[in-house]
Enzyme design. Structure first.
Site, PDB file in Angstrom:
ATOM      1  CG  HIS A  61     -20.323  18.040 -10.252  1.00 47.73           C
ATOM      2  ND1 HIS A  61     -21.831  18.040 -10.649  1.00 47.73           N
ATOM      3  CD2 HIS A  61     -19.929  19.335 -10.762  1.00 47.73           C
ATOM      4  CE1 HIS A  61     -21.944  18.972 -11.254  1.00 47.73           C
ATOM      5  NE2 HIS A  61     -20.939  20.010 -11.381  1.00 47.73           N
ATOM      6  NE  ARG A 115     -18.213  13.042 -11.646  1.00 47.46           N
ATOM      7  CZ  ARG A 115     -18.628  14.252 -12.232  1.00 47.46           C
ATOM      8  NH1 ARG A 115     -20.031  14.595 -12.019  1.00 47.46           N
ATOM      9  NH2 ARG A 115     -17.808  14.767 -13.221  1.00 47.46           N
ATOM     10  CG  ASN A 143     -24.555  16.378 -12.183  1.00 48.63           C
ATOM     11  OD1 ASN A 143     -24.081  16.573 -10.781  1.00 48.63           O
ATOM     12  ND2 ASN A 143     -23.738  16.554 -13.299  1.00 48.63           N
ATOM     13  CG  HIS A 169     -26.105  23.923 -16.892  1.00 46.82           C
ATOM     14  ND1 HIS A 169     -24.948  23.237 -16.646  1.00 46.82           N
ATOM     15  CD2 HIS A 169     -26.340  23.944 -18.216  1.00 46.82           C
ATOM     16  CE1 HIS A 169     -24.197  22.955 -17.942  1.00 46.82           C
ATOM     17  NE2 HIS A 169     -25.027  23.111 -18.834  1.00 46.82           N
ATOM     18  CG  HIS A 175     -21.048  26.827 -14.776  1.00 50.29           C
ATOM     19  ND1 HIS A 175     -22.015  27.174 -15.734  1.00 50.29           N
ATOM     20  CD2 HIS A 175     -21.558  25.262 -14.347  1.00 50.29           C
ATOM     21  CE1 HIS A 175     -23.084  26.003 -16.016  1.00 50.29           C
ATOM     22  NE2 HIS A 175     -22.546  25.152 -15.214  1.00 50.29           N
ATOM     23  CG  ASP A 223     -18.489  22.988 -12.565  1.00 53.30           C
ATOM     24  OD1 ASP A 223     -18.910  22.048 -12.108  1.00 53.30           O
ATOM     25  OD2 ASP A 223     -18.887  23.435 -13.591  1.00 53.30           O
TER      26      ASP A 223
HETATM   27 ZN   LIG Z   1     -23.381  23.324 -14.919  1.00 55.68          ZN
END
Ligand SMILES: [Zn+2]
Length: 449
Positions: A63, A65, A95, A177, A230, A303
């Site tokens: 991620h 961001r 995301n 997920h 994950h 992650d």
């Molecule tokens: Zn996740």
């Protein structure tokens, strides 16, 4: 012509079952040769004796961001941190704010300036709301290597089923997920003695396992490629193992914190161990290690989830889940998998480089002649302890600060260019060095001090 000669290292390339002392010559961004004794005119010769040369790591779950929270990480800062950790390719989760659900946002990520390779994962549903599917064919053409609503599950089973069908048509995996919100509720720690003793709201293992089961059923029904993100529970490892035996096209990943730390960590109330899914029990950790060893788990991914100090300096329950990890991916794996003898170094590199490259369908994770020269040189032995200052990520939310780890990347090449170089390696004489025997044996290797 630009040339780099890595001389005297132990080449571990699981893609060709190679583990021997070979010189590696890089020319114009590609692997030009890997032989017992290579000499090259005008090459920058780097003495890597005592070190391991391997395919650059591929972290398929980060991620960064960007867009939205550039105070926590940007594509550039995340990529710099990745190179520092020996990672030459990443797949970024969508995301962000806004989420990566349109062609222009996929192109923004794919085309961004970076010292490493950045591959966008696009959202499954618009705005990651779990309702209407994104234009998967268009997003795949724009460079999306997979689809995921990561951060949230796709709760509606029919939406997930259609997502699998469409992703299959465009030849990309769906990255799931798996978390049933009805079971996870607002829990923050694994259900068990640790959450009870610390008074933290529990998340049962079943929140993960039930949705893994659902998605495996849907993958089987559609024939689509499913990758489970994950994996943290023994139950999920078991389901994936049986699905693979059953011929379902399923792969999965785990993260360093799920094979190194248990839910006992939450008793410190350190918000850096608040992750989603939560750290699990000792027996789950054991099952994860077994899954890595027997091939049930295909990938170790970080992650990497940066959060600002302000966001993490709150009560445990109020802290956002996630820890940074792209820089400690390798040293945590070496410390907790290789040092105790759970996995060989070669198998570990396979899980960190070849496995994810295969799932993403990118031509990486190999150092055969002609391949892109994405290379990591690592010192696999040295014990050391990361400090807060050591990290290059914009965020510092790592529970591994102050914990002894083992080994690290000392040189990262991306398409033959230096993306990270440890100062001890840089300090050795190299420019114009002919790479003769005499020079090499005279060298002091401060890396092993
Ligand atoms: Zn996740």
């Amino acid at each position: 012509m630009k040339r780099v000669l890595l001389k005297g290292g132990r080449l571990i390339d699981p893609s060709t079952d190679t583990d021997e002392r070979l010189d590696v010559l890089v020319e114009d961004g590609r692997i030009a040769a890997r032989e017992h004794s290579v000499t090259a005119e005008d090459a920058r010769v780097i003495d890597v004796s005592g070190l391991v040369v391997a395919p650059g790591l591929v972290d398929m779950h980060v991620h960064f961001r960007d867009p939205g929270r550039e105070d926590e990480e940007t594509i550039l800062s995340g990529s710099t941190a990745a190179a520092h950790g020996g990672v030459t390719s990443v797949a970024t989760m969508p995301n962000t704010d806004p989420s990566i659900d349109t062609r222009s946002w996929v192109e923004y990520i794919a085309g961004h300036e970076s010292p490493i390779n950045v591959f966008p994962i696009a959202a499954i549903t618009m705005g990651r709301k779990g309702e209407s599917l994104t234009e998967m064919a268009e997003l795949a053409r724009a460079g999306a290597v997979g689809f995921s609503d990561d951060g949230s599950p796709v709760v509606d089973a029919n939406v997930m089923r259609r997502a699998l069908e469409y992703a299959s048509m465009v030849g990309r995996p769906v990255i799931a997920h798996c978390e049933d919100p009805a079971l996870a509720r607002d829990g923050v720690a694994n259900e068990g003695p640790a959450s009870t003793m610390s008074g933290l709201r529990p998340v049962p293992a079943a929140a993960e396992v039930t949705m893994v089961a659902r998605d495996i059923v849907l993958a089987k029904a559609t024939g689509a490629r499913l990758h489970i993100a994950h994996v943290s529970t023994a139950g999920a490892v078991d389901l994936v193992r049986r699905a693979k035996e059953d011929g379902v096209d399923v792969t999965c990943e785990t993260c360093p914190h799920y094979f190194s730390l248990t839910d006992n960590e939450v008793r410190t109330y350190d918000t850096n161990v608040r992750v989603n899914p939560p750290l699990r029990s000792e027996s789950d950790v054991r099952a994860i290690r077994e899954g890595l060893a027997d091939g049930t788990i295909d990938v170790i991914a970080s992650d990497h989830a940066p959060h600002s100090l302000e966001e993490k300096q709150v009560e445990f329950d109020a802290a956002p889940p996630g820890m940074i990890g792209v820089e400690t991916l390798l040293p945590v794996a070496l410390k907790y998998l290789v040092e105790p003898g759970h996995l060989s170094l070669g198998k570990t590199i396979e899980l960190l480089a070849c496995g994810p490259a295969g799932i993403l369908g990118i031509e990486r994770g190999t150092l055969t002649a002609g391949a892109a020269a994405d290379v990591v040189v690592l010192d696999p032995e040295r014990s050391w302890t990361p400090s807060r200052e050591w990290f290059r990520s914009k965020s510092k939310n790592s529970p591994f600060i102050g914990r002894e780890l083992r080994g690290r990347a000392v040189l990262t090449l991306v398409r033959g260019e230096v993306a990270f170089e440890h100062e001890d390696l840089a300090a050795t004489p190299d420019e114009g060095d002919s790479g003769e025997e005499g020079d090499r044996s005279a060298r002091q290797l401060p890396l092993h001090a």
